[in-house]
Design an enzyme around this catalytic site. Structure first.
Site, mmCIF file in Angstrom:
data_model
loop_
_atom_site.group_PDB
_atom_site.id
_atom_site.type_symbol
_atom_site.label_atom_id
_atom_site.label_comp_id
_atom_site.label_asym_id
_atom_site.label_seq_id
_atom_site.Cartn_x
_atom_site.Cartn_y
_atom_site.Cartn_z
ATOM 1 N N THR A 3 -1.485 2.406 -8.111
ATOM 2 C CA THR A 3 -2.566 3.116 -8.810
ATOM 3 C C THR A 3 -1.981 4.169 -9.743
ATOM 4 O O THR A 3 -2.417 4.314 -10.891
ATOM 5 C CB THR A 3 -3.517 3.745 -7.782
ATOM 6 O OG1 THR A 3 -3.922 2.724 -6.886
ATOM 7 C CG2 THR A 3 -4.725 4.344 -8.445
ATOM 8 N N ASN A 48 -1.258 5.465 3.085
ATOM 9 C CA ASN A 48 -1.440 6.138 1.791
ATOM 10 C C ASN A 48 -2.672 7.038 1.874
ATOM 11 O O ASN A 48 -3.735 6.598 2.291
ATOM 12 C CB ASN A 48 -1.621 5.052 0.719
ATOM 13 C CG ASN A 48 -1.744 5.638 -0.682
ATOM 14 O OD1 ASN A 48 -1.730 6.851 -0.849
ATOM 15 N ND2 ASN A 48 -1.863 4.764 -1.660
ATOM 16 N N SER A 97 0.834 -1.193 0.000
ATOM 17 C CA SER A 97 0.000 0.000 0.000
ATOM 18 C C SER A 97 0.878 1.255 0.000
ATOM 19 O O SER A 97 1.785 1.388 0.823
ATOM 20 C CB SER A 97 -0.893 -0.035 1.230
ATOM 21 O OG SER A 97 -1.657 1.126 1.247
ATOM 22 N N GLY A 98 0.607 2.122 -0.911
ATOM 23 C CA GLY A 98 1.361 3.386 -0.984
ATOM 24 C C GLY A 98 2.608 3.281 -1.846
ATOM 25 O O GLY A 98 3.371 4.233 -1.948
ATOM 26 N N SER A 147 -5.420 5.524 -0.688
ATOM 27 C CA SER A 147 -5.227 4.077 -0.774
ATOM 28 C C SER A 147 -6.428 3.408 -1.438
ATOM 29 O O SER A 147 -7.584 3.692 -1.093
ATOM 30 C CB SER A 147 -5.024 3.543 0.644
ATOM 31 O OG SER A 147 -4.833 2.160 0.581
ATOM 32 N N SER A 148 -6.122 2.540 -2.401
ATOM 33 C CA SER A 148 -7.219 1.818 -3.064
ATOM 34 C C SER A 148 -7.693 0.737 -2.100
ATOM 35 O O SER A 148 -6.902 -0.091 -1.679
ATOM 36 C CB SER A 148 -6.729 1.158 -4.347
ATOM 37 O OG SER A 148 -5.927 2.034 -5.065
ATOM 38 N N GLY A 172 -1.564 -4.669 -2.451
ATOM 39 C CA GLY A 172 -0.337 -5.447 -2.282
ATOM 40 C C GLY A 172 -0.392 -6.291 -1.024
ATOM 41 O O GLY A 172 -1.351 -6.234 -0.248
ATOM 42 N N GLU A 217 -0.027 -7.474 2.531
ATOM 43 C CA GLU A 217 -0.171 -6.655 3.735
ATOM 44 C C GLU A 217 0.238 -7.430 4.975
ATOM 45 O O GLU A 217 -0.224 -8.552 5.191
ATOM 46 C CB GLU A 217 -1.623 -6.171 3.880
ATOM 47 C CG GLU A 217 -1.964 -5.071 2.908
ATOM 48 C CD GLU A 217 -3.388 -4.560 3.051
ATOM 49 O OE1 GLU A 217 -4.144 -5.107 3.857
ATOM 50 O OE2 GLU A 217 -3.723 -3.601 2.331
HETATM 51 N N1 LIG Z 1 5.348 7.897 -10.005
HETATM 52 C C1 LIG Z 1 4.982 8.689 -9.030
HETATM 53 N N2 LIG Z 1 5.326 9.992 -9.052
HETATM 54 C C2 LIG Z 1 4.979 10.808 -8.063
HETATM 55 N N3 LIG Z 1 4.278 10.437 -6.975
HETATM 56 C C3 LIG Z 1 3.888 9.146 -6.885
HETATM 57 C C4 LIG Z 1 4.221 8.222 -7.912
HETATM 58 N N4 LIG Z 1 3.715 7.046 -7.555
HETATM 59 C C5 LIG Z 1 3.095 7.227 -6.370
HETATM 60 N N5 LIG Z 1 3.199 8.489 -5.966
HETATM 61 C C6 LIG Z 1 2.666 9.057 -4.729
HETATM 62 O O1 LIG Z 1 2.414 8.047 -3.814
HETATM 63 C C7 LIG Z 1 1.039 8.050 -3.438
HETATM 64 C C8 LIG Z 1 0.548 6.627 -3.306
HETATM 65 O O2 LIG Z 1 0.493 6.034 -4.550
HETATM 66 P P1 LIG Z 1 -0.649 5.016 -4.983
HETATM 67 O O3 LIG Z 1 -1.960 5.479 -4.543
HETATM 68 O O4 LIG Z 1 -0.456 4.703 -6.408
HETATM 69 O O5 LIG Z 1 -0.240 3.789 -4.127
HETATM 70 P P2 LIG Z 1 -0.859 2.344 -4.227
HETATM 71 O O6 LIG Z 1 0.285 1.421 -4.468
HETATM 72 O O7 LIG Z 1 -1.948 2.329 -5.210
HETATM 73 O O8 LIG Z 1 -1.384 2.171 -2.786
HETATM 74 P P3 LIG Z 1 -2.635 1.351 -2.317
HETATM 75 O O9 LIG Z 1 -2.294 -0.079 -2.371
HETATM 76 O O10 LIG Z 1 -2.844 1.860 -0.964
HETATM 77 O O11 LIG Z 1 -3.725 1.729 -3.242
HETATM 78 C C9 LIG Z 1 0.322 8.773 -4.528
HETATM 79 O O12 LIG Z 1 -0.831 9.410 -4.040
HETATM 80 C C10 LIG Z 1 1.357 9.781 -4.965
HETATM 81 O O13 LIG Z 1 1.328 10.875 -4.094
HETATM 82 MG MG LIG Z 2 -3.889 2.122 -5.122
#
Ligand SMILES: Nc1ncnc2c1ncn2[C@@H]1O[C@H](COP(=O)(O)OP(=O)(O)OP(=O)(O)O)[C@@H](O)[C@H]1O
Ligand SMILES: [Mg+2]
Length: 1079
Positions: free
Chosen positions: A112, A157, A107-108, A160-161, A387, A389
Site C-alpha cells: 500500500t 500489519n 501482508s505488511g 493491513s489492507s 499478497g 498468505e
Molecule cells: N517505504 C516505506 N517506508 C517506510 N515505512 C514503510 C514503507 N513501506 C511500508 N512501511 C511500513 O510498513 C507498514 C506496512 O506497510 P503496508 O501497509 O504498505 O503493507 P501492505 O503490503 O500493504 O500490507 P497488507 O497486505 O497487509 O495491506 C506501513 O504501515 C509502514 O509503517
Molecule cells: Mg496494504
C-alpha cells in the site's frame, strides 16, 4: 555532490540482481541484506523493483529526490521506486503505452505504501493547473477513505489492507491526470463480526468512536466506549502510533475533498453505527409447543435504536431474525430460526451491510473521480492486492487470495517472458528458449471450469441435498486426486495416506510459492455467502436511501429465485477481468518483501526473506532475465561509459555509437559469445563480462584520474610558476626601481654634501683669501699710513715735536667736546624752568663746564620763559623777584606769599561810589589799595583802614567812610620794620622831623604785607630823587609813638592765642605781638 550516471556507480552489493555472480539463493539474500543494512531498500531484477520494508521513514522520498529521478533513465541512478514510476509515466506519456504497476508481497511488506509512493510521484511530476490539481487531490484523497473502511490492524500489519485494490489512473495526451477508476476485490468481511486474537475490526469503527463529536455520537446513538460493542475486539482496540481521532478527521476531510455530500457522509456513518448496534443484538432460545427451539431477542433496545437509525420497522427486522422464508416453485415456506441460526443471520446481515457499504463507497468515489472528458485516455493501473498468505489455519479467504496471487504470478511470468522475447525480436537477437516454472497448471487446478476446485465448490453449493464442507472435500478427493499440485489424506493418491502433516478435514495445494494447507470448514458457507431473503427484504423496506440501494434484491417486485452467484464465482470472474485488463498493459513490477515479523527497523530475518523471495519467484525472475543475456544497454550510454577503455574511442568517437561499441569490444578482445549486438542495444551474456568491463573502467578511470591529476597538477604548478615568475619580474623591477631610487637619492645627497663641502671649502678658502687680502690691504694701508706717518713725521718731525702734541690734544679735545655737545644736545631736559633734571656728565674733566652749561641752559631757559611775558606780567614778576630778594629766608611769612599774585588794587576804589571822594582826593594812580589794620598805639588793638599807595604817597583812610586819615609822602618814610615771623605786622617809620612824623610811626597789619613792603621798596628804589627805603626785619624794633619810643616785640604765641595774632601793650615801652608758632 557526486553525479551519478549509472546504476553501476558506487553500488552497494549489486543494484541489479541480474548482475549477481554467482547467482545462488545465498548470494541473492546476502546482496539484499547488504543493501538493506546500508538503507538501500530497493534492488532491481532487470526492470522489476524489489522493495524491502524499512519499517521507518527514510529520507528518500523528498521533493529533491523526486527532482533527481525525474526524466532520468531507469538504470541511471540507484534503484528506487521513483525510477520505476518515472519510467512508467514517461512511457505512458511519450510512447502512448498504457501501464500497469503490479505491487505484490505479503501482508505488511509495504504494498500500500508503495502504491501511494507511485501515485504521489506521478502527481508530483505530471502537469499542474487548477483542474489537474483538483483531480490529483481527489485521486490521492481516495486512499484515506478506502483505508479507513477497508484496512484493519492485523498481527502482521497495523494498517493491513483487507481488500484488493486496482486503480486505473487516466491521463490525457499531455500526461495530465483526468480521473480514475477503482476496482475492489473481496473485502475480508468476516472481520466485521469476528477478529482473530490481537487484531482489530476495520479502522472506521474505532475512528468513529474516538474522533466523532459528542453530538454526532448522540445522533448515531453511540457511546464513546469500545467495550460497549460486541463486534469490537478489545485486546488491541488502541494501536500505538495510530491516532484514531485524528484519522477520523482526516477521513472526513478526504471524503469532502473526494466529493461526498454531507448527508451521504451521515448515511455512511449511520450504517457503520448500525453494524455496531447489530453486533449487540443477542438471542435467547425459546421452546415452542412443536418441540422446536426458537430464538428470541434478549434485549430489544439495541434493535430499536438500530431500526431508528436505519429507518426500518422493528417488527419487520425482529421477524427476519426469527424466521426464514424459502420460496420454491411458487411456494413460500417459513421456518423458524434457532438461536445459532439467528446469530448466523445477524452476522450475515452485518457482514453484508458492511461489505456492500464498502462497495458502495468505491462506486461513489469512482463517480467523483471518473474522467470527465470523453477523449481517448492513457491509463496507468496500480494494483495493490493482498499478497500470498500462508497461515496456520487457512480458510476460504486464503484460498481465494492465493488463487489471485497465482494468477498474478502467471501473468508476471508471461509478461516478463513476453517482454524479454519482444525485446529480443525488437533488437534482432536470436531468441533462445528459456526454461522456467509455469504455474498455469496450478491456476488450472483452481479455476478450471470443469474440474477446478472453484467449480467443484460451486457445484457442491448448488447441488440439492445435504451439502457440507466434508462432501466438498470428498468431491475434491475424487476429482483432483491425480493432480500433481493437489494433496489430500483421503484422496485416491495413496502417497499421502500416511502424511500426518495433512489432517483429514484439509487439503493442500502446492502453490508456486509453497504448499498451503486449507481447512475446508466454512468453504461452502462462505462461497454461498447467503443472506436470508427476509433480511434483505427487511433492509429494502428501510426508510433509508442508502440501505435501500445496498439491498436491491430485497425489492419484492424483483424477486429472483435464481441463486445469486457464489463468492468464488464472482471472484474468479473479477480476477479474470483484472487479468485481461493487466495483459493489455505494459507491466511494471514492485515486489515487496518484509524483512522481519516484528515490524522492526534494521532487522533482517534471512529465513523470512528467503521464504518470500521463493514464493515471489524472484530467483526464477532473475534466471529468466539472465537466461539469454544478463545485461543490456543502449549503444550511446555504453560507449559513453566505456569509451576510455580503447584509444580509438577515447576521448571522442566520431562515428555512430554502435560502431564505436564494436571497435571497443574488439579492442578489448571480449569473446564473441559473450555479447550480441542488437539494433539499439548491446546484449551482454554474463555479468562477468560486465564486471570485467567495469573493473577495466575503474582502473582506467583511476589512470585517467591520475593523468588528469598529473596534467592538472602540472598545469597548476606551471601556472603557479609562471605567475611567480611574472610576479618576480614585477617585484624585481619594483625593487630595482626602489634600489636605484635609493641609490640615486644617496648619490644626490652625497653629491650635495660633497658640493656643499667643496663650496664651503672654496668659500672658506676665498674668505681666507679675502680676509688675507683685506688684512694685506689693511696692512698695506697701515703700513702706508705708518709709512706715510713715518714720512710725514720724518718730514714734519721738526714741526711735530713742537705742535703735534697740542694739535693732537686740541683735536682730541675738540672731538670729545663735539661728541659731548652733540650728546648733550640730544639729551637736553625740557624747557620748563622748574625741571631739575640734567644729563650726567661724561667726563670728570668736564665737571665745571657741565655745571656751567646747566646753569646757562637754565638761565637761557628762564630767559626764554621770561621773554614770553607781557610788560605787566613782567612787572609783576619783577615785583615777585624783588619780594624774594627782600624776604626770602628772612621772614617766615614769605613762602606763603609766593603763590599769591600781587594784584595791587584789591578795592577798586574808583568804581566804588563810597570812595569817590577819596579817589578824587588821590589824584595819582593808585598802585595798591587794601584794607589794613591800624594798631592802636595805646592798647594794641586794631582798627580797619583803607591803605592806598601811589608813586608818591601812602594814604590811610577810614574804611567805612573813606575819609582821609593820613597822607604820608613816601619821601617821609625812613624805613619799614617787620618781624621775621608769619605775622602781617609792619611799622612805617617816618623820618624824624618830617611833617608826617608828628603823629608818630604807623604800626599796621595787613594780609598783603609782602606786597605792600615790596611795592614800597620798589617805588623807593625807582625814584631817582629818593634814597632807597630801608627794610628792617627783626623781632624787636622800636616804633616812635608821638614822643615815646615803643619796642614792638614779637614772640611765639602760646596755644591759647589760637591761630590769630594778638597784640598787646604791655607797658609804655613794650608792645608785645604774640604770633602763633609756624607749623
Ligand atoms: N517505504 C516505506 N517506508 C517506510 N515505512 C514503510 C514503507 N513501506 C511500508 N512501511 C511500513 O510498513 C507498514 C506496512 O506497510 P503496508 O501497509 O504498505 O503493507 P501492505 O503490503 O500493504 O500490507 P497488507 O497486505 O497487509 O495491506 C506501513 O504501515 C509502514 O509503517
Ligand atoms: Mg496494504
Amino acid at each position: 555532490m557526486e553525479v551519478k550516471t549509472s546504476l553501476l556507480d558506487n553500488m552497494i552489493g549489486v543494484g541489479d540482481m541480474v548482475l549477481l555472480e554467482p547467482l545462488t539463493e545465498d548470494s541473492f539474500l546476502e546482496n539484499l541484506k547488504k543493501r538493506f543494512d546500508h538503507n538501500e531498500i530497493y534492488t532491481y531484477i532487470g526492470s522489476v523493483v524489489i522493495s524491502l520494508n524499512p519499517y521507518r521513514s527514510l529520507p528518500i522520498y523528498t521533493p529533491d529526490k523526486v527532482e533527481e529521478y525525474r526524466n532520468r533513465n531507469f538504470y541511471e541512478l540507484s534503484p528506487h521506486i521513483y525510477a520505476l514510476a518515472d519510467e512508467a509515466y514517461r512511457s505512458l506519456r511519450d510512447q502512448d503505452k498504457d501501464q500497469c504497476i503490479l505491487i505484490t508481497g505479503e501482508s505488511g511488506a509495504g504494498k500500500t505504501e508503495a502504491s501511494k509512493l507511485v501515485m504521489s510521484y506521478v502527481a508530483a511530476v505530471c502537469g499542474k493547473g487548477q483542474e489537474v490539481n483538483k483531480v490529483k487531490e481527489q485521486l490521492l484523497q481516495s486512499n484515506p477513505v478506502l483505508e479507513a473502511f477497508g484496512n484493519a490492524k492485523t498481527v502482521r500489519n497495523d494498517n493491513s489492507s483487507r481488500f484488493g485494490k486496482y486503480m486505473d489512473i487516466e491521463f490525457d495526451f499531455k500526461g495530465d491526470p483526468l480521473g480514475g477508476v477503482i476496482s475492489n476485490y473481496l473485502l475480508e468481511k468476516s472481520r466485521v463480526v469476528k477478529q482473530p486474537r490481537g487484531e482489530r475490526n476495520f479502522h472506521i469503527f474505532y475512528q468513529l468512536l474516538s474522533g466523532a463529536s459528542d453530538d454526532t455520537l448522540k445522533k448515531l446513538k453511540l457511546e464513546r466506549d469500545f467495550s460497549k460493542y460486541n463486534y469490537l475486539s478489545l485486546d488491541s482496540a488502541t494501536v500505538s502510533g495510530l491516532d484514531d481521532a485524528a484519522n477520523f478527521r482526516t477521513v472526513r476531510n478526504a471524503m469532502q475533498i473526494v466529493g461526498f455530500m454531507e448527508d451521504e457522509m451521515q448515511s455512511v456513518l449511520e450504517l457503520v453505527a448500525a453494524v455496531l448496534k447489530l453486533g449487540n443484538i443477542e438471542f435467547k432460545p425459546e421452546s415452542r409447543c412443536n418441540g422446536m427451539d426458537e430464538s428470541r431477542i434478549k434485549d430489544k433496545n439495541d434493535l430499536k435504536e438500530m431500526c431508528e437509525l436505519l429507518g426500518t420497522e422493528q417488527s419487520v427486522l425482529e421477524r427476519a431474525f426469527s424466521y426464514r422464508t424459502v420460496e420454491a416453485k411458487m411456494e413460500k415456506v417459513s421456518t423458524t430460526l434457532n438461536v445459532a441460526q439467528a446469530y448466523y443471520a445477524r452476522d450475515a446481515l452485518a457482514k453484508n451491510l458492511y461489505s456492500r457499504l464498502f462497495s458502495w463507497l468505491v462506486t461513489r468515489i469512482n463517480e467523483s473521480i471518473k474522467a470527465q472528458a470523453k477523449t481517448r485516455h492513457k491509463v496507468m493501473g496500480v494494483l495493490d492486492i493482498y499478497g500470498f498468505e500462508i497461515f496456520e489455519d487457512n480458510s476460504f479467504e486464503q484460498f481465494i487470495i492465493n488463487y489471485c496471487n497465482e494468477k498474478l504470478q502467471q501473468i508476471f511470468i508471461e509478461l516478463t517472458l513476453r517482454e524479454e522475447q519482444e525485446e529480443y525480436i525488437r533488437e534482432g537477437i536470436e531468441w533462445t528458449n528459456i526454461e522456467y516454472f509455469n504455474n498455469a497448471v496450478i491456476c488450472d487446478l483452481i479455476e478450471n471450469n470443469q474440474n477446478g476446485i472453484l467449480a467443484m465448490l460451486d457445484e457442491e453449493c448448488l447441488r440439492p441435498g445435504t451439502v457440507t464442507d466434508e462432501t466438498f472435500l470428498d468431491k475434491l478427493n475424487t476429482i483432483c486426486a491425480d493432480h500433481q499440485h493437489f494433496e489430500s489424506r483421503l484422496s485416491k493418491n495413496s502417497k499421502f495416506l500416511n502424511d500426518h502433516s495433512l489432517p483429514h478435514n484439509c487439503f493442500r495445494i502446492q502453490h508456486y510459492a509453497g504448499k498451503v494447507l486449507y481447512r475446508v470448514e466454512g468453504f461452502v458457507d462462505k462461497n454461498n455467502d447467503l443472506l436470508y431473503r427476509d433480511l434483505s427484504q427487511a433492509m429494502y423496506k428501510a426508510n433509508h436511501s442508502l440501505i435501500k440501494q445496498l439491498f436491491p434484491e430485497g425489492n419484492p417486485a424483483k424477486v429472483n429465485l435464481k441463486r445469486p452467484p457464489t463468492a468464488g464465482f464472482q471472484f474468479k470472474a473479477s480476477v479474470g477481468t483484472l487479468m485481461s485488463n493487466l495483459q493489455s498493459k505494459n507491466p511494471n513490477y514492485i515486489r515487496c518483501i518484509k524483512p522481519n515479523d516484528k515490524k522492526a527497523s534494521h532487522v533482517f530475518n534471512g529465513s523470512l526473506v528467503c521464504h518470500q523471495a521463493r514464493y515471489l519467484g524472484l530467483m526464477e525472475n532473475v534466471r529468466v532475465r539472465r537466461a539469454g543475456y544478463a545485461f543490456r544497454q543502449a549503444y550511446e550510454p555504453c560507449l559513453e561509459r566505456y569509451k576510455m577503455l580503447c584509444k580509438k574511442t577515447w576521448p571522442h568517437w566520431k562515428g555512430r555509437a554502435r560502431q564505436g561499441v564494436e571497435v571497443l569490444m574488439t579492442d578489448l578482445q571480449v569473446p564473441a559469445e559473450e555479447f550480441s549486438y542488437g539494433r539499439s542495444k548491446i546484449f551482454i551474456r554474463n555479468p562477468r563480462t560486465l564486471f570485467f568491463l567495469e573493473e577495466k573502467r575503474k582502473q582506467c578511470l583511476e589512470d585517467l584520474a591520475t593523468l588528469i591529476q598529473k596534467i592538472y597538477k602540472g598545469w597548476k604548478c606551471r601556472s603557479h610558476f609562471l605567475l611567480l615568475k611574472k610576479s618576480q619580474v614585477v617585484v624585481a623591477s619594483w625593487f630595482r626601481r626602489y634600489a636605484q631610487q635609493k641609490k640615486y637619492q644617496k648619490i644626490k645627497h652625497a653629491t650635495t654634501m660633497v658640493q656643499s663641502y667643496t663650496r664651503g671649502w672654496q668659500a672658506r678658502k676665498l674668505l681666507r683669501k679675502l680676509k688675507y687680502q683685506k688684512k694685506c690691504e689693511e696692512a698695506v694701508t697701515t703700513i702706508a699710513a705708518f709709512w706715510h706717518g713715518t714720512q710725514v713725521r720724518r718730514e714734519y718731525r721738526k714741526f711735530f715735536r713742537a705742535n703735534a702734541g697740542k694739535k693732537i690734544y686740541n683735536f682730541t679735545i675738540q672731538r670729545i667736546m663735539q661728541k659731548y655737545f652733540l650728546g648733550l644736545k640730544s639729551k637736553l631736559p625740557s624747557m620748563s624752568p622748574i625741571d631739575k633734571t640734567w644729563p650726567a656728565r661724561p667726563y670728570s674733566f668736564l665737571d665745571g663746564v657741565h655745571a656751567e652749561l646747566r646753569r646757562i641752559f637754565h638761565l637761557w631757559r628762564c630767559k626764554k620763559y621770561r621773554s614770553q611775558f607781557t610788560e605787566e606780567k613782567k612787572a609783576v614778576y619783577e615785583e615777585k623777584l624783588e619780594a624774594s630778594e627782600l624776604f626770602k629766608d628772612k621772614k617766615a611769612l614769605y613762602p606763603s606769599s609766593v603763590r599769591q599774585p600781587f594784584k595791587g588794587d584789591y578795592l577798586e576804589i574808583s568804581k566804588n561810589p563810597k570812595y569817590q571822594k577819596l579817589s578824587s582826593a588821590v589824584d595819582e594812580k593808585i598802585l595798591l589799595a587794601d584794607v589794613v589794620n591800624k594798631i592802636n598805639r595805646a592798647n594794641g588793638k586794631g582798627s580797619s583802614r583803607l591803605f592806598l599807595l601811589t608813586k608818591k604817597n601812602v594814604v590811610l583812610a577810614d574804611q567805612k567812610t573813606g575819609q582821609l586819615k593820613a597822607n604820608v609822602p613816601l619821601a617821609d618814610l625812613a624805613s619799614v620794620s617787620t618781624s621775621t615771623q608769619t605775622d602781617g605786622f609792619f611799622a612805617l617809620k617816618l623820618k624824624e622831623g618830617s611833617a608826617s612824623a608828628v603823629k608818630g610811626d604807623f604800626l599796621l597789619s595787613s594780609d598783603h604785607l609782602i606786597e605792600i613792603i615790596t611795592k614800597l621798596h620798589r617805588i623807593g628804589s625807582m625814584a631817582a630823587d629818593r634814597e632807597k627805603l630801608n627794610i628792617d626785619i627783626s623781632d624787636e624794633f622800636l616804633v616812635q609813638f608821638k614822643q615815646d619810643k615803643v619796642c614792638v616785640k614779637f614772640i611765639q604765641g602760646s596755644p591759647k592765642n589760637g591761630n590769630s595774632v594778638s597784640c598787646k601793650r604791655k607797658n609804655n615801652r613794650l608792645l608785645e605781638v604774640s604770633v602763633p608758632a609756624s607749623s
